[in-house]
Enzyme design. Structure first.
Site, PDB file in Angstrom:
ATOM      1  N   HIS A 246      10.730  20.649  39.206  1.00 26.30           N
ATOM      2  CA  HIS A 246      10.171  19.510  39.953  1.00 26.30           C
ATOM      3  C   HIS A 246      10.002  18.261  39.084  1.00 26.30           C
ATOM      4  CE1 HIS A 246       6.865  17.128  41.742  1.00 26.30           C
ATOM      5  NE2 HIS A 246       7.486  17.427  42.878  1.00 26.30           N
TER       6      HIS A 246
ATOM      7  N   ARG B  47      19.351  15.623  53.922  1.00 28.80           N
ATOM      8  CA  ARG B  47      19.177  17.074  53.929  1.00 28.80           C
ATOM      9  C   ARG B  47      17.870  17.412  54.617  1.00 28.80           C
ATOM     10  NH1 ARG B  47      18.381  20.284  48.494  1.00 28.80           N
ATOM     11  NH2 ARG B  47      16.226  19.587  48.717  1.00 28.80           N
TER      12      ARG B  47
ATOM     13  N   GLU C  33      24.801  26.581  47.985  1.00 30.71           N
ATOM     14  CA  GLU C  33      23.907  26.766  46.840  1.00 30.71           C
ATOM     15  C   GLU C  33      23.468  28.212  46.673  1.00 30.71           C
ATOM     16  OE1 GLU C  33      20.532  24.096  47.309  1.00 30.71           O
ATOM     17  OE2 GLU C  33      20.534  24.407  49.467  1.00 30.71           O
TER      18      GLU C  33
ATOM     19  N   GLY D  23      25.249  22.606  45.859  1.00 32.05           N
ATOM     20  CA  GLY D  23      23.914  22.441  45.263  1.00 32.05           C
ATOM     21  C   GLY D  23      23.874  23.309  44.024  1.00 32.05           C
ATOM     22  N   THR D  24      24.388  22.766  42.947  1.00 31.41           N
ATOM     23  CA  THR D  24      24.617  23.603  41.770  1.00 31.41           C
ATOM     24  C   THR D  24      23.341  23.914  40.988  1.00 31.41           C
ATOM     25  OG1 THR D  24      25.341  21.550  40.741  1.00 31.41           O
ATOM     26  CG2 THR D  24      27.055  23.110  41.405  1.00 31.41           C
ATOM     27  N   ASN D  25      22.225  23.278  41.346  1.00 32.55           N
ATOM     28  CA  ASN D  25      20.963  23.693  40.709  1.00 32.55           C
ATOM     29  C   ASN D  25      20.625  25.109  41.161  1.00 32.55           C
ATOM     30  OD1 ASN D  25      20.822  21.067  39.770  1.00 32.55           O
ATOM     31  ND2 ASN D  25      19.501  20.392  41.442  1.00 32.55           N
ATOM     32  N   ASP D  26      20.580  25.279  42.480  1.00 34.12           N
ATOM     33  CA  ASP D  26      20.291  26.619  42.988  1.00 34.12           C
ATOM     34  C   ASP D  26      21.454  27.572  42.750  1.00 34.12           C
ATOM     35  OD1 ASP D  26      17.637  26.883  44.106  1.00 34.12           O
ATOM     36  OD2 ASP D  26      18.215  25.246  45.452  1.00 34.12           O
TER      37      ASP D  26
ATOM     38  N   CYS E 210      25.926  17.796  44.733  1.00 36.19           N
ATOM     39  CA  CYS E 210      24.698  17.006  44.634  1.00 36.19           C
ATOM     40  C   CYS E 210      23.677  17.645  43.709  1.00 36.19           C
ATOM     41  CB  CYS E 210      24.109  16.727  46.008  1.00 36.19           C
ATOM     42  SG  CYS E 210      23.660  18.231  46.892  1.00 36.19           S
TER      43      CYS E 210
END
Ligand code: PEP
Ligand code: MG
Length: 826
Positions: free
Chosen positions: A431, A592, A695, A716-719, A782
């Site tokens: 975050h 989103r 993701e 969503g490459t973070n997740d 993203c």
């Protein structure tokens, strides 16, 4: 071979190497360099090269004598003539590029005990000739005659003046059976032998090995004329062709009168404005060299009798970013280089210092600790240990650094108030990092050694304690923290940066959008050149003072209460959309629908064992079936209002955290229902597309099914990274990844740079499957990787249509996308 042939094979006057068909393997790098300067019509100090094949022969007195005679002819002066004196500088270079590993030069051969006093008086620079003479005697005695260096040190110790030092060195050399000769040819031969002996010593060979150079790298010699003259009209200096602060063309450097001393000269140099004979020749030489190098030039020069000659010249390999950008634009505008070359000459990291504040480090600052470089830029502020305290201190006029274990949506007011954010937990995709990047605040996250004491209101790192209210300095580009206030240099983008980026835009294939949640972020993104919004995280609109509203909705126990809360939420959300879409105008905007791990909003009241794997994204929407339609209605209704004023944003509605095609189908159905309702109530059919994030690994593997339902997919490459590795994006970086990188288990954190083998393979599979089913489908990314140059290169190669990243990373992404396209084309 006749005598003349032998001489011409052994000695190559500066500037004649190429005409004789000789290259760097024969002339050494310096021989080639002076050749080039002569060919460019630049004034060069007279000299000659003894090519590598003949270099050893310079140790013979008769060969050295021919070199001395030839040098005297070239310079038109005679050694020993005290009206127009000249000395000999002996230097060496190798066939390796640049001056890699080359020995230091011997600056003044040709001085004798009989001429030293007169020469020194003529130069008038306080013993400089004695200093040079002493250094030569010692070098030759120590490295050529094997006289121990300690004996010279002892002799120096007893001498109180430079002239006594010369005397002591001469006596020592004689006493050791190696008297220093008066004959300049003998001096040159001895100096060449000494330099070669030193060059082949075991220590020098070891050092070359350490530098990755061949141990038996051969040397070429260069015998150069050093014309000696009075201080008013003579000296030597260094100059660069660019002002490092503005990047403008200018001769910047220093000039020192008299001869070069043997050791570093700590007299302050003079500015080049007072150069004897003026700066014109130097300026025009620098111009010529810039065009030749297609880059910034650096020269070493001497001035004798008011005339400038070059001793050496080279391209500045890593000019300051401001210089590099200005130069690239100027060269491209002049047609000297093509756009691809201009754009390739700048690295994305160069842009950081031009776009964001930087700490001006002197090496004297006190390091406090370090963490992950989570958001670029730097700031100084007073430590605040809570969001409320950050707001309070800011309101009283202070600059603040918010320090917390980690942040949550409720901390937004403090994050907005703070100049920088520091957390002891959380990674690059947690975050604090995501929000800091969105807000353009520098941030250091996951500083695991940081202890926060909320009772005593202090923070501690390795035994050093800073109290709340005291100053610290934060470098979000390096992850470093310092106690006290380090000077912050403001960013200086300059018009030429935008000119360079426009050239980059002409080269790239990938679109570049920004992740922006509101009008403020979007305005920054557009200023940086974003072509639209690739991700508006609607949950971020519910932070801060909206939080009670969201909580009321999520915690509602009866349907009426839930419906009422939702109506209020939707009304607030419509305002948010109006704010965002007014700024973005007719550009595409991907909105989103809500994806909040519940604990981010509800804290402990929504306890889940694995909240990131819990009731998030589309899963929440399928249990709270009115949530997504309400959001969609707010969005479409905002569009209708704006369309009445002539603004028609290109809406893309995106569904998060899908793992099943059925989840997506249900969400799409509810979005369409919302559009129908808006059409019914307003009579306007809102144009939009729907898509989903990829993701979860399963979404990547069933991308064909998703592509049958969606008009676009956004990775969503973070997740996706979190779920592919099974690494918690909030914790693992600070806990584990730094150690993994140190142990070389990973080259870099996969949250910073897309993992080509695992996550990248999933992306590749998804792209192929999606295009098989829906060839026209739009594909983007993203996750945070959308702003990382190496990942952007991969996105280009894999054939994505666009990347979307934090606003502050948009310029770097434009550049990296152009690099990717031009590298691929080559
Ligand atoms: C992602 O997972 O890559 C993404 C963009 O979504 P978020 O970071 O909001 O989870
Ligand atoms: Mg996500």
């Amino acid at each position: 071979m006749t005598g003349t042939d032998a001489v011409s094979a052994t000695f190559v006057p500066y500037g004649q190497g190429r005409a004789r068909g000789l290259d760097q393997d024969e002339l050494g790098s310096h021989g080639v360099e002076v050749d080039r300067l002569v060919a460019l019509g630049l004034p060069v100090v007279p000299g000659l090269t003894v090519p590598i094949a003949h270099a050893a022969s310079l140790g013979e007195v008769e060969v050295a004598r021919v070199a001395v005679d030839l040098l005297q002819q070239l310079v038109g002066r005679h050694i020993g003539d005290l009206t127009h004196p000249v000395l000999i500088r002996l230097l060496a270079s190798t066939s390796a590029a640049g001056s890699a590993g080359a020995p230091v030069d011997i600056p003044g051969l040709g001085i004798t005990p009989n001429t030293v006093a007169a020469l020194d008086e003529m130069v008038g620079s306080d013993g400089a000739i004695y200093d040079v003479f002493a250094a030569v005697i010692r070098y030759v005695g120590e490295h050529g005659g094997g006289i121990p260096g300690d004996d010279f040190a002892d002799a120096e110790y007893t001498a109180s003046t430079l002239s006594e030092r010369v005397k002591a060195y001469l006596e020592l050399s004689s006493a050791e059976g190696f008297p220093f000769p008066d004959d300049p040819a003998e001096q040159l031969a001895r100096a060449a032998t000494a330099m070669r002996r030193r060059w082949v010593s075991p220590r020098a060979r070891r050092s070359r090995r350490g530098q990755g150079l061949p141990e038996d790298l051969p040397l070429a010699f260069h015998v150069q004329a050093v014309r000696v003259g009075p201080l008013e009209a003579s000296g030597h200096g260094l100059a660069q062709s660019r002002d490092p602060v503005t990047g403008a063309f200018a001769a910047i450097g220093t000039f020192r009168r008299g001869v070069r001393r043997s050791t570093t000269d700590d007299r302050p140099g003079e500015s080049l404005d007072t150069l004897p004979g003026g700066r014109d020749v130097l300026m025009s030489a620098l111009r010529t060299l810039e065009l030749h190098f297609r880059g910034a030039a650096q020269v070493e020069f001497e001035i004798r009798d008011g005339e400038m000659s070059l001793l050496s010249a080279r391209k500045v390999e890593r000019p300051a970013p401001r210089t590099a950008v200005r130069l690239a634009v100027e060269l491209a505008e002049a047609g000297t280089v093509d756009d691809a070359t201009a754009v390739q000459s700048i690295r994305a990291s160069d842009l950081e210092s031009l776009l964001h504040p930087q700490l001006q480090l002197t090496g004297r600052e006190t390091e406090f600790g370090r963490g992950l470089p989570a958001s670029v830029g730097a700031a100084v502020g007073r430590v605040a240990l809570s969001s409320d305290r950050a707001v309070e201190l800011t309101e009283s006029g202070e600059s603040v650094v918010l320090v917390a274990e980690e942040t949550s949506p409720g901390d937004l007011p403090g994050m907005l108030a703070a100049k920088a954010i520091v957390t002891s937990r959380g990674g690059l995709a947690a975050h604090a990092a995501v929000v800091a990047r969105g807000l353009g605040r520098p941030a250091v996250c996951g500083a695991t050694g940081l202890r926060i004491d909320l009772v005593n209101r202090t923070i501690t790192f390795d035994g050093q304690t800073v109290a709340e209210g005291e100053l610290i300095s934060v470098d979000g580009s390096s992850g470093m923290l310092y106690t006290g206030a380090v000077h912050v240099v403001p960013p200086r983008p300059g018009g030429d940066l935008e000119a360079l980026l426009r050239r980059a835009d002409g080269l790239r294939r990938l679109g570049v959008r920004a992740n922006a949640d509101n009008g403020r972020d979007a305005a920054v993104a557009l200023q940086y050149g974003a072509e639209g919004v690739g991700l508006c995280r609607t949950e971020h609109q519910f932070l801060g003072d909206r939080l009670p509203l969201v909580r009321r909705y999520l915690l509602a126990t009866d349907p009426d209460e839930e419906a009422l809360a939702l109506t209020e939420l939707a009304a607030a959300q419509k305002e948010d959309f109006l704010d965002l879409l007014t700024v973005t105008g007719n550009l595409p905007v991907t909105v989103r629908l809500l994806d909040a791990p519940l604990h981010e909003f509800l804290g402990d009241t929504a306890h889940e064992v694995n909240p990131m794997l819990g009731l998030r994204g589309v899963r929440l929407a399928l249990t709270r079936t009115e949530l997504y339609p309400a959001q969609a209605r707010a969005l479409f209704s905002a569009w209708v209002d704006l369309a009445a004023g002539g603004i028609q944003p290109r809406l893309e509605v995106m569904v998060p955290l899908v793992a099943l095609a059925g989840e997506l189908a249900a969400a799409i159905e509810s979005i369409h229902r919302a559009a129908d309702e808006i059409e019914e109530s307003t009579g306007v059919r809102v144009p939009y597309t729907v898509g989903t994030m990829v993701e979860t690994p399963r979404a990547a593997l069933i991308a064909g099914q998703l592509a049958g339902l969606a008009q676009f997919l956004s990775f969503g490459t973070n997740d996706l990274t979190q779920l592919t590795y099974g690494f918690s994006r909030d914790d693992v970086e600070a806990q584990l990844l730094t150690a993994y990188v140190e142990r070389q288990l990973l080259p870099v954190s996969p949250f910073a740079s897309l993992d080509p083998d695992g996550v990248g393979a999933l992306v590749e599979i998804a792209i192929r499957k999606a295009r098989e089913v829906n060839p026209g489908i739009k594909l983007g990314i993203c996750g945070e990787h959308g702003g990382d140059p190496a990942s952007i290169e991969m996105c280009d190669r894999l054939g994505l249509d666009y990347v979307s990243c934090s606003p502050s990373r948009v310029p770097g992404a434009r550049l990296a996308a152009a690099h990717a396209a031009t590298t691929a084309a080559r």
